[in-house]
Scaffold this motif. Structure first.
Motif, PDB file in Angstrom:
ATOM      1  N   CYS A   1      50.727  33.010  43.440  1.00  0.00           N
ATOM      2  CA  CYS A   1      49.764  34.108  43.568  1.00  0.00           C
ATOM      3  C   CYS A   1      49.665  34.656  44.993  1.00  0.00           C
TER       4      CYS A   1
ATOM      5  N   LYS B   1      42.679  29.440  44.899  1.00  0.00           N
ATOM      6  CA  LYS B   1      43.407  30.339  45.809  1.00  0.00           C
ATOM      7  C   LYS B   1      42.746  30.425  47.191  1.00  0.00           C
TER       8      LYS B   1
ATOM      9  N   THR C   1      48.260  33.588  35.394  1.00  0.00           N
ATOM     10  CA  THR C   1      47.193  34.108  34.535  1.00  0.00           C
ATOM     11  C   THR C   1      45.810  33.660  34.992  1.00  0.00           C
ATOM     12  N   LEU C   2      45.751  32.728  35.933  1.00  0.00           N
ATOM     13  CA  LEU C   2      44.454  32.253  36.431  1.00  0.00           C
ATOM     14  C   LEU C   2      43.892  33.129  37.553  1.00  0.00           C
ATOM     15  N   THR C   3      44.717  33.971  38.127  1.00  0.00           N
ATOM     16  CA  THR C   3      44.363  34.735  39.319  1.00  0.00           C
ATOM     17  C   THR C   3      42.985  35.398  39.263  1.00  0.00           C
ATOM     18  N   PRO C   4      42.605  36.082  38.208  1.00  0.00           N
ATOM     19  CA  PRO C   4      41.301  36.757  38.261  1.00  0.00           C
ATOM     20  C   PRO C   4      40.120  35.807  38.465  1.00  0.00           C
ATOM     21  N   ASP C   5      40.210  34.596  37.953  1.00  0.00           N
ATOM     22  CA  ASP C   5      39.090  33.654  38.016  1.00  0.00           C
ATOM     23  C   ASP C   5      39.406  32.373  38.779  1.00  0.00           C
ATOM     24  N   CYS C   6      40.485  32.361  39.522  1.00  0.00           N
ATOM     25  CA  CYS C   6      40.931  31.143  40.193  1.00  0.00           C
ATOM     26  C   CYS C   6      40.007  30.761  41.351  1.00  0.00           C
ATOM     27  N   ARG C   7      39.609  29.495  41.383  1.00  0.00           N
ATOM     28  CA  ARG C   7      38.790  28.994  42.489  1.00  0.00           C
ATOM     29  C   ARG C   7      39.606  28.149  43.463  1.00  0.00           C
TER      30      ARG C   7
END
Length: 137
Positions: free
Chosen positions: A91, A108, A100-106
């Motif tokens: 990412c 990053k 697919t986790l990018t929008p809600d990833c904690r």
């Protein structure tokens, strides 16, 4: 964090040049000394030269030398240069990758802070701090 072989070779070459700044080294000589591919090391040297960290001269008295004093070259600068096309995780890639986790990833943000801390530590040291020359020279 794991650095690429490309960066490893670049750091080793720069440390060696810093250890004997008055002497020119050939890429073949450094590759043999390190036990690495001359072709691969030549690519590393080309990037270092393009960035103005090393200079190359052909002919007698030529070879590879530092383009700036070792005390003016920060290790973080070198790692950023040589790892420029290597994202820590997918990412972080320029195109954002396909995670697919990018929008809600904690994760990053934490990884970004860890990478920044790693580079900040390297920015505290210069190439002169790590200069290397074999004892037998």
């Amino acid at each position: 964090m794991r650095l690429t072989q490309f960066t490893d070779f670049g750091l080793r070459a720069l440390m060696r040049l810093a250890g004997r700044p008055e002497r020119g080294f050939s890429t073949a000589e450094l590759a043999e000394e390190f036990g690495v591919s001359r072709h691969h090391l030549a690519k590393v040297v080309a990037r270092l030269a393009a960035a103005g960290l090393v200079e190359t001269r052909r002919g007698g008295g030529g070879g590879l030398r530092l383009a700036r004093p070792a005390a003016e070259i920060r290790l973080g600068e070198v790692v950023r240069l040589l790892e420029a096309d290597q994202a820590l995780v997918e990412c972080f890639a320029a195109d954002g990758g396909a995670c697919t986790l990018t929008p809600d990833c904690r994760l990053k943000g934490r990884l970004a802070r860890a990478e920044a801390a790693f580079l900040a530590e390297l920015d505290r040291a210069t190439l002169a701090d790590c200069a290397w020359a074999p004892r037998a020279e």
